[in-house]
Design an enzyme around this catalytic site. Sequence first.
Site, PDB file in Angstrom:
ATOM      1  CD1 TRP A  50     133.446   8.783  25.891  1.00  0.00           C
ATOM      2  CD2 TRP A  50     133.724   9.154  23.708  1.00  0.00           C
ATOM      3  NE1 TRP A  50     132.682   7.867  25.219  1.00  0.00           N
ATOM      4  CE2 TRP A  50     132.841   8.050  23.885  1.00  0.00           C
ATOM      5  CE3 TRP A  50     134.027   9.540  22.411  1.00  0.00           C
ATOM      6  CZ2 TRP A  50     132.259   7.361  22.817  1.00  0.00           C
ATOM      7  CZ3 TRP A  50     133.456   8.856  21.353  1.00  0.00           C
ATOM      8  CH2 TRP A  50     132.586   7.786  21.561  1.00  0.00           C
ATOM      9  CG  HIS A 100     104.176  -9.262  14.179  1.00  0.00           C
ATOM     10  ND1 HIS A 100     103.365  -9.822  13.239  1.00  0.00           N
ATOM     11  CD2 HIS A 100     103.411  -8.351  14.830  1.00  0.00           C
ATOM     12  CE1 HIS A 100     102.162  -9.272  13.279  1.00  0.00           C
ATOM     13  NE2 HIS A 100     102.168  -8.358  14.233  1.00  0.00           N
ATOM     14  CG  ASN A 104     135.539  18.096  22.382  1.00  0.00           C
ATOM     15  OD1 ASN A 104     135.471  16.934  22.000  1.00  0.00           O
ATOM     16  ND2 ASN A 104     134.469  18.833  22.617  1.00  0.00           N
TER      17      ASN A 104
END
Length: 611
Positions: A74, A507, A100
Amino acid sequence: MCGIVGYIGNKKSSPILIKGLKYLEYRGYDSAGIAVLDKGQIQTYKKKGKVSLLESFIKNKKIEGNIGIAHTRWATHGEPSDKNSHPHLSNSGEIAIVHNGIIENYQSIKKILESKGYIFKSETDTEVLINLIEDVQKNTKTNIAEAVRLALAKVVGAYAVVIMSQNEDTLIVAKNGSPVVLGVGDGEYFIASDATPLIEHTNKVIYLNDGEMAIIKKDKLIVKTIKNVIKIPYIKKLDIKLEELEKEGFSHFMLKEIYEQPRSIRDSIRGRVNLKNGEIKLAGFEEILDKFKNAKRIIILACGTSWHAGLEAKYFFEEFAQIPVSVEYASEFRYRNPVIYKDDVVIAISQSGETADTLAAIKLAKEKGATIFGVCNVVGSSIPRHTDAGSYTHAGTEIGVASTKAFTAQLTVLMLICLRLALLKKCISKNKVKKILEELDSIPHLVEKALKEKDKINIIAKKFKNAKNFIYLGRGYGFPLALEGALKLKEISYIHAEGYPAAEMKHGPIALIDENMPVVFIANKGPSYEKVISNMMEVKARKGIIIAIVTKGDKDAKKIADYSIEIPETNEIMMPFVASVPLQMLAYYIAVLRGCDVDKPRNLAKSVTVE
Ligand code: AGP
């Protein structure tokens, strides 16, 4: 958030490494690679993309060697590419590494190495680390284990690394802040970021602690600290079953895990409740009973879906245990200077038990004197090893990146903790607890019923698979669920979705409502039902398209909604357990219809072990 694998033994390493990467692909799948030691030479094969691409790349290559390391990435430093893929080699090509984590001080180390003539092919911090190890070994003339140990002493950051040298039949593993577990075989050892790749080979594992390293030969393993103190490794026996890891006929792990929820909720209750006398037994709670008793407030620390479970728990605790609860994003908490009192109890919620922000946040809270209680799903993961006590959710291995069964298991355990605390503080009668526990015990059956709505949900999914935006609205216990439903949709279908308290629409956000805006309402019967119906009318008056999760048989809500999904009647506190199912399924079916990779959505990973 990467996956690392290693093998040393008498078998051919490459098939073991590739299969191990497949189990870990949920941790990241930007690129993948393997390195094997074959006749004194390190051979490396690595590719951008998923493990299946690497597998076809090496299919016809003759890869021998029974020592190897592998990695599925990743991306943190350096974009996903072949050159940034792991394993990385040192300049000499004689040592290789998979990693990692994040080396915080890699830039300064890189400068020093460049001044010594080292060159770098990638933009990664990992390539700096392997060349630092080479440089140390050259200067100290030591073996690879000692070079690694000395090099890591110079490193700041989080790592789980496996290093291989062509000159020694040895693998070196080291851990600090990122997960790694060793599998103990018969004349062979396995290494992985979590236990799932190990269990078809062995159920005997060693969890390294932060600051420890392992020196592994085929028939010998030594564990020591980076400070060179020898440790006696503790071999733990695991009871994960392999079939848990297979899809068992479901098209995706996520769908399998949605359908496992009756079982995972039941398992998270089992052994902790005596329905006859309304007693709750949570061993972890009893360990710090006084801390809970004296607590003036509870702080919940978590991320993502676990944070949504924490938000639901806030409503539980305030209603039944009358204790103030603040629910904090761990990533924000860790970088503020939070006010912590000695009698604070922190509940850390994490499926993976490896989320870096949550781990860092509890370490900060602990340093400031709070007592930490963990609610995690992965036994032996990092967060439980940093808490004072805890209760595991028994959801079983959750592989789909989008959390489903872990969420409802977290709600289950948090409900039990809340009721146990309410009893301890005498805020609730035993009879009331008995009644709630009976309702909780019926939840798995009600979830089974909710699962039966799948065909209707699929039809709705077909109508909205091309929507550009969604809004999810709820009140009370329905508000955290609105957030969770929105997260499920966006993370697997890539459609923008926002969750809001239904009353908040006036709102500002109501300006978004028009004929192209699907609005999902959690509109089940309960104290805020009438108000939610009014909010539905406000959306309808502006041509919004309403998809409502309603209580079975509720004709009024169904008349207002354009589409409705019925769930069995429950009281308000139990509704989140059951209403989660249609929200999970709606996201799932839309994602499938959009051709998304449901179990491995883009840009995501199952366990966010970097900040
Ligand atoms: C949930 O579907 C996501 N995958 C993500 O938000 C996840 O909940 C978050 O990263 C926290 O993970 P943890 O529970 O393992 O700590």
